[in-house]
Design an enzyme around this catalytic site. Sequence first.
Site, PDB file in Angstrom:
ATOM      1  N   SER A  30     -57.413 -36.773  -0.785  1.00  0.00           N
ATOM      2  CA  SER A  30     -57.854 -38.050  -1.356  1.00  0.00           C
ATOM      3  C   SER A  30     -57.660 -39.218  -0.389  1.00  0.00           C
ATOM      4  CB  SER A  30     -57.120 -38.314  -2.681  1.00  0.00           C
ATOM      5  OG  SER A  30     -55.728 -38.311  -2.483  1.00  0.00           O
ATOM      6  N   ALA A  83     -50.971 -36.055   4.331  1.00  0.00           N
ATOM      7  CA  ALA A  83     -49.916 -35.036   4.285  1.00  0.00           C
ATOM      8  C   ALA A  83     -49.316 -35.028   2.889  1.00  0.00           C
ATOM      9  CB  ALA A  83     -48.830 -35.324   5.318  1.00  0.00           C
ATOM     10  N   GLY A  95     -51.498 -28.891   2.942  1.00  0.00           N
ATOM     11  CA  GLY A  95     -52.129 -27.754   2.287  1.00  0.00           C
ATOM     12  C   GLY A  95     -52.193 -27.866   0.779  1.00  0.00           C
ATOM     13  N   GLY A  97     -54.339 -29.302  -0.751  1.00  0.00           N
ATOM     14  CA  GLY A  97     -55.754 -29.098  -1.086  1.00  0.00           C
ATOM     15  C   GLY A  97     -56.277 -27.757  -0.580  1.00  0.00           C
ATOM     16  N   GLU A 103     -57.256 -27.357   8.857  1.00  0.00           N
ATOM     17  CA  GLU A 103     -56.581 -28.580   9.314  1.00  0.00           C
ATOM     18  C   GLU A 103     -55.759 -28.297  10.567  1.00  0.00           C
ATOM     19  OE1 GLU A 103     -56.237 -30.818   4.984  1.00  0.00           O
ATOM     20  OE2 GLU A 103     -54.541 -29.663   5.692  1.00  0.00           O
ATOM     21  N   LYS A 121     -44.848 -39.969   0.162  1.00  0.00           N
ATOM     22  CA  LYS A 121     -44.890 -38.755   0.985  1.00  0.00           C
ATOM     23  C   LYS A 121     -43.747 -38.683   2.000  1.00  0.00           C
ATOM     24  CE  LYS A 121     -48.901 -37.726  -0.876  1.00  0.00           C
ATOM     25  NZ  LYS A 121     -50.115 -37.566  -0.135  1.00  0.00           N
TER      26      LYS A 121
HETATM   27  C1  5RP Z   1     -55.026 -30.812   2.101  1.00  0.00           C
HETATM   28  C2  5RP Z   1     -53.935 -31.645   2.671  1.00  0.00           C
HETATM   29  C3  5RP Z   1     -53.892 -33.087   2.323  1.00  0.00           C
HETATM   30  O1  5RP Z   1     -53.833 -33.835   3.494  1.00  0.00           O
HETATM   31  C4  5RP Z   1     -52.657 -33.345   1.520  1.00  0.00           C
HETATM   32  O2  5RP Z   1     -52.674 -32.487   0.383  1.00  0.00           O
HETATM   33  C5  5RP Z   1     -52.565 -34.809   1.064  1.00  0.00           C
HETATM   34  O3  5RP Z   1     -53.539 -35.055   0.109  1.00  0.00           O
HETATM   35  P1  5RP Z   1     -53.784 -36.470  -0.547  1.00  0.00           P
HETATM   36  O4  5RP Z   1     -54.271 -37.379   0.523  1.00  0.00           O
HETATM   37  O5  5RP Z   1     -54.804 -36.189  -1.607  1.00  0.00           O
HETATM   38  O6  5RP Z   1     -52.473 -36.949  -1.142  1.00  0.00           O
HETATM   39  O7  5RP Z   1     -53.096 -31.168   3.404  1.00  0.00           O
HETATM   40  O8  5RP Z   1     -54.908 -29.470   2.427  1.00  0.00           O
END
Ligand code: 5RP
Length: 219
Positions: A30, A83, A95, A97, A103, A121
């Site tokens: 996102s 991240a 990961g 997502g 990546e 984060k």
């Molecule tokens: C996807 C990832 C994304 O970078 C991680 O999950 C962060 O996601 P978001 O920006 O939605 O918080 O590693 O595999």
Amino acid sequence: MDQLELKKIAARAALKYVKPDTIVGVGSGSTVNCFIEALGEMAGKIKGAVAASKHSEELLRQQGIDVFSANDVSSLDVYIDGADEITPQGYMIKGGGAALTREKIVSSLAKKFICIVDASKQVNVLGSTFALPVEVIPMARSYVARQLVALGGSPEYREGVVTDNGNVILDVYNFKILEPLKMEQTINNIAGVVTNGIFAQRYANVTIVGTPEGAKVIE
Ligand code: 5RP
């Protein structure tokens, strides 16, 4: 200010790392969606992008940005991605997502990894708030799960998720990662593991944190 606003602040601040006439590496998630939207402003100025997921690829095309295969480029100036957790040293868990393998491939091509996050984060020890995703060849799922238990974790199969590479994800809970570089290698050495979501070998060179006061840059 809500989390999406903070993500947008970090995403926008990453634009200054993108140089005209270059191909930029783009992750997924996102926060990256916000970055791709902002990158649309530079559509005519950059050569294009290499994307770490099919979804990011689609969004980049919608912004009028050409998408190249990772096989078409020998190196990238920068790779921009979010991240799930990041330490002060720039070590990450990624990961959430399920796009960790692509990546890792695209970020490995880049001279600099720029990580865009909101403050939720930031952690001191990886594994404090987020389970570690591991991408696994389907037939090795149970074997790999047993090896992860032997390493001290509690793996759970992410039901219903198939990665862009046709594999499955095990999320490892209750797993504090005190030596990220060593653990990244140890897990990657288990037969059937494609890769794991520890990004220590390829750590972030720059962290941009979206805060209500603006973007905080940690180099
Ligand atoms: C996807 C990832 C994304 O970078 C991680 O999950 C962060 O996601 P978001 O920006 O939605 O918080 O590693 O595999």
